[in-house]
Design an enzyme around this catalytic site. Structure first.
Site, PDB file in Angstrom:
ATOM      1  CB  CYS A   1     -11.595  -2.730 -14.216  1.00 28.53           C
ATOM      2  SG  CYS A   1     -10.177  -2.806 -15.320  1.00 28.53           S
TER       3      CYS A   1
ATOM      4  CE  LYS B   1     -13.227  -8.757 -14.272  1.00 27.32           C
ATOM      5  NZ  LYS B   1     -14.135  -8.755 -13.099  1.00 27.32           N
TER       6      LYS B   1
END
Length: 421
Positions: A167, A339
């Site tokens: 990530c 997010k």
């Protein structure tokens, strides 16, 4: 050796909030969620049945059928984002030396759907038919192929590769592009990331690790970073690209300049293959490294775009690290996790968050961390930290720090600021 200054001259994205930068930014400012029921496959038997998918996407609007047969979905997303960023920058029409324009495009996983299809076909039919693989199987699957396709399409012959650090992948791509340019090895780089893992192997794999939210009855509110009731991340997909360019090269061709990249930090947790260090040691180190690289003090930062995935352990360690690094200034900054709206784009996360961070610098608007409910606080997270819950705020932001942390303990942190001549 005098290091070159590096600026951002183009932006592009396709993600769960929109198919371009303008629609994405509008949705982010309004605190919209990109989550919904999974449509890419029948997820009715999975623990998690929702995701942040790209909606209404038709790749034939920008790719011909022959090219589409050679690409995994993650690569199609990459091409879409890169094309927008390149067009936005005016780089292709500027007469710039294409030997000095590169592409560094990340993917945390790469062509997962292609691998799943080909391996699945062999598992079902291989014993009767023998090996019968698509000749594009390997070129569609490998993580570096998106950078290759972009390079070929635009005849960019500078540095060309992918970064893979889970990530943190696309923040690593942006940091590499920043370093290549400031060392004088290229004039401009198309940098960013792409991912398309909302398929059985991706959702099932993360489910088996208990990493995903299972809030199937409330998908749009499932990603709730830094709230006490968070239960895992919401998987997302898409791509984002930024044009990073040497300042004098950009000025010479009259390019518009969005922001300046001023520092990048990297570190490792050296702790666990998936969990962040509980005290945030790797996160603390990466932010300190980025500040040192930028020649900045903690109090120079106005806003942090957080990694903030909505996982029980990860959010706590990041919050602890911020208090450790910034001290009293931690309470004067705005923090937010976008997010909560886009979902977690895995290897593309740092790139979409960099695009949103640039827009924060240019527009003076901080996108929110949505889905927080009154009283839903985590006692292990400092209540004085300002997570910009639920509603965007206006603020004159001069400097942004963006965090990404990946499985394997990989940490990458990017710092950008308003451009001043």
């Amino acid at each position: 050796m005098e290091l070159k200054r590096v600026v951002v001259t183009g932006l592009g994205t396709i993600n769960p909030l929109g198919h371009d930068v303008a629609s994405t930014w509008e949705a982010a400012k309004n605190g919209e969620s990109g989550a919904g029921p999974i449509t890419h496959f029948d997820a009715s038997k999975f623990k998690t049945q929702f995701a942040c998918e790209v909606k209404g996407y038709d790749p034939s609007t920008h790719l011909d059928r022959k090219k589409m047969r050679q690409m995994d979905l993650f690569c199609m997303y990459a091409m879409k984002a890169a094309d927008e960023a390149i067009a936005d920058s005016g780089l292709e029409e500027s007469g710039s030396d294409r030997n000095r324009i590169g592409v560094i495009l990340a993917a945390g996983i790469g062509g997962l759907h292609t691998f799943e299809e080909e391996a699945g076909y062999y598992a079902i039919h291989g014993e009767q038919q023998g090996p019968k693989y698509n000749p594009f199987f390997i070129p569609k699957m490998i993580a570096d192929i998106a950078a290759g396709h972009i390079s070929i399409a635009h005849e960019f012959r500078g540095p060309n590769y992918a970064t893979v650090s889970a990530c943190a992948s696309s923040n690593n791509a942006l940091i590499d592009a920043f370093n290549v340019i400031r060392l004088g090895q290229a004039d401009a780089i198309v940098a960013g990331g792409a991912e398309a893992a909302v398929f059985p192997a991706g959702v099932g794999g993360f489910n088996s690790m208990k990493a995903l939210s299972t809030r199937n009855d409330d998908a749009k509110r499932a990603s709730r970073p830094f709230s006490g009731s968070r239960d895992g991340f919401v998987i997302g997909e898409g791509a984002a690209a930024l044009i990073l360019e040497e300042l004098e090269h950009a000025k010479a061709r009259g390019a518009k300049i969005y922001a300046e990249v001023v520092g990048g930090g990297m570190s490792a947790d050296a702790y666990h293959i998936t969990a962040t260090h509980p005290e945030g040691l790797g996160a603390k180190l990466v932010m300190e490294n980025a500040l040192r690289d930028a020649g900045m003090k903690p109090e120079d930062i106005d806003y942090i775009n957080l990694h903030g995935t909505s996982t029980p352990v990860g959010d706590i360690s990041e919050a602890k690290a911020i208090v450790e690094v910034f001290g009293d200034h931690a309470y004067k900054m705005n923090l937010s996790s976008t997010k909560s709206m886009t979902g977690h784009l895995l290897g593309a996360a740092g790139a979409i968050e960099a695009v949103l961070s640039v827009k924060t610098l240019t527009d003076g608007i901080i996108p929110p961390t949505i889905n927080h409910e009154e009283g839903d606080d985590d006692p292990e997270i400092d209540p004085k930290l300002n997570f910009t819950f639920n509603k965007a705020v206006e603020r004159d932001v001069k400097t942004v720090l963006s965090n990404t942390f990946g499985f394997g303990g990989h940490n990458a942190c990017l710092i950008m600021k308003k451009y001043e001549d």
